[in-house]
Design a protein around this motif. Structure first.
Motif, PDB file in Angstrom:
ATOM      1  N   ASP A 161       0.940  -1.131  -0.130  1.00 12.89           N
ATOM      2  CA  ASP A 161       0.111   0.081   0.173  1.00 12.89           C
ATOM      3  C   ASP A 161       0.894   1.278   0.002  1.00 12.89           C
ATOM      4  OD1 ASP A 161      -2.018   1.718   0.336  1.00 12.89           O
ATOM      5  OD2 ASP A 161      -2.407   1.334   2.204  1.00 12.89           O
ATOM      6  N   TYR A 164       2.285   2.563   3.268  1.00 11.34           N
ATOM      7  CA  TYR A 164       1.209   2.771   4.473  1.00 11.34           C
ATOM      8  C   TYR A 164       1.156   1.323   5.017  1.00 11.34           C
ATOM      9  CZ  TYR A 164       0.196   7.376   3.244  1.00 11.34           C
ATOM     10  OH  TYR A 164       0.260   8.647   3.105  1.00 11.34           O
ATOM     11  N   HIS A 204      -2.412   0.099  11.629  1.00  9.71           N
ATOM     12  CA  HIS A 204      -2.133  -1.224  11.361  1.00  9.71           C
ATOM     13  C   HIS A 204      -0.638  -1.393  10.983  1.00  9.71           C
ATOM     14  CE1 HIS A 204      -3.784   1.262   7.924  1.00  9.71           C
ATOM     15  NE2 HIS A 204      -2.401   1.023   7.264  1.00  9.71           N
ATOM     16  N   PHE A 264      -7.975  -2.523   6.193  1.00 11.56           N
ATOM     17  CA  PHE A 264      -7.513  -2.080   4.694  1.00 11.56           C
ATOM     18  C   PHE A 264      -7.154  -3.340   3.907  1.00 11.56           C
ATOM     19  CE2 PHE A 264      -7.413   1.710   7.265  1.00 11.56           C
ATOM     20  CZ  PHE A 264      -8.136   2.610   6.288  1.00 11.56           C
ATOM     21  N   ARG A 298       1.245  13.652  10.354  1.00  7.40           N
ATOM     22  CA  ARG A 298      -0.074  13.321   9.766  1.00  7.40           C
ATOM     23  C   ARG A 298      -0.502  12.020  10.339  1.00  7.40           C
ATOM     24  NH1 ARG A 298      -2.323   9.523   5.546  1.00  7.40           N
ATOM     25  NH2 ARG A 298      -3.673  10.646   4.431  1.00  7.40           N
ATOM     26  N   HIS A 432      -3.132  11.870  -2.578  1.00  7.02           N
ATOM     27  CA  HIS A 432      -2.686  10.930  -3.076  1.00  7.02           C
ATOM     28  C   HIS A 432      -3.820  10.153  -3.422  1.00  7.02           C
ATOM     29  CE1 HIS A 432      -2.116  10.121   0.961  1.00  7.02           C
ATOM     30  NE2 HIS A 432      -2.062   8.666   0.770  1.00  7.02           N
ATOM     31  N   ASP A 433      -4.903  10.160  -2.551  1.00  7.94           N
ATOM     32  CA  ASP A 433      -5.975   9.323  -2.787  1.00  7.94           C
ATOM     33  C   ASP A 433      -7.003   9.797  -3.679  1.00  7.94           C
ATOM     34  OD1 ASP A 433      -4.973   7.219  -0.907  1.00  7.94           O
ATOM     35  OD2 ASP A 433      -5.444   8.509   0.838  1.00  7.94           O
ATOM     36  N   ARG A 478      -4.632   2.286  -8.108  1.00  2.00           N
ATOM     37  CA  ARG A 478      -5.216   3.616  -7.050  1.00  2.00           C
ATOM     38  C   ARG A 478      -4.114   4.647  -7.461  1.00  2.00           C
ATOM     39  NH1 ARG A 478      -4.484   2.358  -1.265  1.00  2.00           N
ATOM     40  NH2 ARG A 478      -5.512   4.449  -0.971  1.00  2.00           N
TER      41      ARG A 478
HETATM   42  C1  NOJ Z   1      -4.485   6.452   4.589  1.00  2.09           C
HETATM   43  C2  NOJ Z   1      -3.789   6.516   3.319  1.00  2.09           C
HETATM   44  O1  NOJ Z   1      -3.818   7.853   2.796  1.00  2.09           O
HETATM   45  C3  NOJ Z   1      -4.043   5.536   2.022  1.00  2.09           C
HETATM   46  O2  NOJ Z   1      -3.403   5.723   0.881  1.00  2.09           O
HETATM   47  C4  NOJ Z   1      -4.015   4.290   2.771  1.00  2.09           C
HETATM   48  O3  NOJ Z   1      -4.391   3.452   1.683  1.00  2.09           O
HETATM   49  C5  NOJ Z   1      -4.780   4.302   4.017  1.00  2.09           C
HETATM   50  N1  NOJ Z   1      -4.348   5.054   4.916  1.00  2.09           N
HETATM   51  C6  NOJ Z   1      -4.344   2.743   4.678  1.00  2.09           C
HETATM   52  O4  NOJ Z   1      -3.129   2.723   4.926  1.00  2.09           O
END
Ligand code: NOJ
Length: 541
Positions: A161, A164, A204, A264, A298, A432-433, A478
């Motif tokens: 991820d 992350y 996590h 997630f 953050r 980024h999301d 993504r």
């Molecule tokens: C927040 C992050 O912005 C996102 O990109 C990530 O997938 C999730 N946390 C899960 O770790």
């Protein structure tokens, strides 16, 4: 010679007597003479009252006069006047302090610039951005008048991820460099007046984390570090909870013979914050990075930190829908009681590092609560207990769906009307999301949306590349909004210059949309000008 002196003295006394001046201003009897005769005593008291005050008078005379009304009253008036003046001064000072604008902190006087590390600048030509790459580009922040930079996750990670999913919270992933590179970057940033905010990912770990391996092996200390529940390898799962990315939030682990929870990816098992050891571990990690000198965190995915211990099914939004397409009310998996205590405890730890002037450690929380704005506002804490400096304001992410003025006004009002008194607002239009503005709202809106972002009251957060209006790339994953930063019209848009490889394709419009071309006019100029103007206005008003 001695006789001459005596003669001189007697001359003085004769002269004095002649002028009838009483050198010793008491009555002829010395004051320590106590008369046995009552009549004589009355006389002497009467005589005392005749004495006028004079400089250097002895205590007895002083007392005699001090109780007279004219001295006593004057004294009392002066005393109360002094008390009143002191109180007035204190009241004036308090009022001036209360009415004067508060000194602004570093996170209030500049936008936050989000660097997506994989895509910002690649110093070693392996196709992935890195820490040394950021160091190479510090001039860009200076040019834009940016003072705060949020750098995406750089922890050691299997990258399921994009970082992350953390394998070691105290190590840098070799893809991004070394701890030495990080320390060098931080020192360099501080030396040019930039602050570094990093991701803290408490919810996590990666399934490769040492704690998870020990937990699945039921090590006595680690067995409850994650959320486990009985289940067998097939259905049914412990309950109907689903992960953010779809499908069941439970995965069966063959080693332990139980299911573990993940809100997630299945490679991101949820930590169990009901276990005090887990809380302690995460607090220690905060200390580790604060001690290195990072300026803020953050805090990611915070609303997922706790789940209801009873593990009951969550209610289905439409009970008639088939389980494959269900939608749940997340009553037991998000925003659970105790979540804010965790954040407030971390805030308190950060306060201890914030005392030196200029060393304030900043906290921003990530929680998408959509229209439940009151839930978002809880992350500000209360007037007595501090939490985040601000929760990210995601409401403007809805802008591209409806770019009308009224909708903008609605979204702005939504925040301003609900923000607790005395708190500080913030705005963002992408990250980024989420898709890039140029792709979701259209190229025509880039300037006006950037202008809106920069001029609203509060701290704007901008995503790398938005200052030049970068667009999404074609990518099934993504990642469309995560393509390499477009620095110039050179090979790979100047993202790297050693190879042809980049981890995601560079957007084909890079020859016209890049920092080099736009620095002299266009969007980047607009940015720079607004920020320079704002320094003189917005941040002082
Ligand atoms: C927040 C992050 O912005 C996102 O990109 C990530 O997938 C999730 N946390 C899960 O770790």
């Amino acid at each position: 010679q001695g006789e001459d002196v005596l003669a001189g003295l007697s001359h003085i006394s004769v002269n004095t007597a002649a002028r009838n001046v009483n050198l010793y201003p008491f009555p002829s009897k010395a004051p320590n003479h106590v008369s046995e005769d009552p009549e004589e005593k009355l006389d002497s008291d009467a005589e005392y009252t005749q004495i006028q005050p004079y400089a250097g008078m002895p205590k007895e005379v002083l007392l005699l006069h001090s109780s007279k009304a004219r001295y006593r009253v004057t004294r009392e008036i002066l005393f109360w006047l002094m008390v009143a003046c002191t109180l007035a001064l204190v009241a004036l000072t308090v009022t001036v302090i209360a009415l004067s604008p508060r000194c602004m902190n570093w996170w209030q006087v500049s936008p936050v610039y989000q660097v997506y590390l994989r895509s910002f600048s690649d110093s070693d030509g392996d196709g992935v951005g890195d820490l040394k790459g950021i160091q190479k580009q510090l001039d860009h922040f200076q040019y834009l008048n940016i003072k705060s930079v949020w750098v995406g996750p750089f922890y050691r990670s299997p990258m399921r991820d994009s970082g992350y999913d953390v394998e070691d919270f105290r190590a840098i992933d070799p893809l991004f460099g070394t701890m030495n590179d990080f320390e060098e970057l931080l020192a360099k940033m501080h030396s040019v007046g930039l602050k570094l905010i990093m991701d803290f990912i408490p919810n996590h770990t990666s399934d490769r984390h040492r704690w998870f391996n020990l937990s699945r092996a039921t090590d006595p200390h680690y067995k409850d570090y994650y959320v486990w529940s009985d289940c067998d390898g097939s259905s049914p799962r412990p309950n109907n909870w689903v992960s953010v990315f779809g499908r069941s939030a439970w995965t069966y682990d063959e080693v332990r013979g139980q299911c573990y929870l993940h809100q997630f990816l299945k490679e991101q098992p949820e930590l169990n914050f009901r276990n005090p050891h887990v809380r302690k571990e995460m607090t220690d990690i905060i200390h580790f990075w604060l001690a290195k000198g990072v300026d803020g965190f953050r805090m990611g995915a915070v609303k997922h930190l706790l789940e209801a211990a009873h593990l009951r099914d969550e209610p289905q939004v439409d009970p008639n829908k088939a389980p494959v397409s269900w939608d749940l009310y997340h009553d037991y998996t998000i925003s659970q009681l105790g979540l804010h205590d965790l954040l407030r405890d971390w805030r308190a730890e950060m306060e201890a590092y914030s005392r030196e002037p200029g060393k304030y450690r900043f906290m921003v929380t990530e929680s998408y609560d959509y229209e439940e704005v009151d839930k978002t506002m809880m992350y500000y804490g209360t007037s007595l207990v501090k939490e985040s400096d601000f929760p990210f304001n995601f409401y403007l992410l809805d802008l591209p769906q409806n770019t009308s003025g009224l909708w903008v006004q609605h979204l702005v009002q939504l925040w301003m009307d609900n923000m607790p008194k005395g708190q500080w607002a913030n705005w963002l239009v992408g990250n980024h999301d989420k898709p890039r503005i140029a792709s979701s709202a259209g190229q025509t809106y880039i300037r006006v949306i950037n202008m809106l972002l920069l001029t609203l009251p509060g701290t704007p957060t901008t995503y790398y590349g938005e200052e030049i209006g970068m667009e999404n790339v074609n990518s099934a994953s993504r990642d469309p909004q995560r393509s390499p930063m477009q620095w110039s019209g050179d090979m790979n848009a100047g993202f790297n210059n050693k190879t042809n490889v980049t981890w995601l394709p560079v957007h084909p419009d890079y020859r016209s949309i890049n920092v080099e071309v736009q620095n002299s006019f266009n969007a980047v100029q607009l940015w720079r000008n607004i920020l320079i103007e704002l320094c003189g206005y917005k941040y002082t008003h």
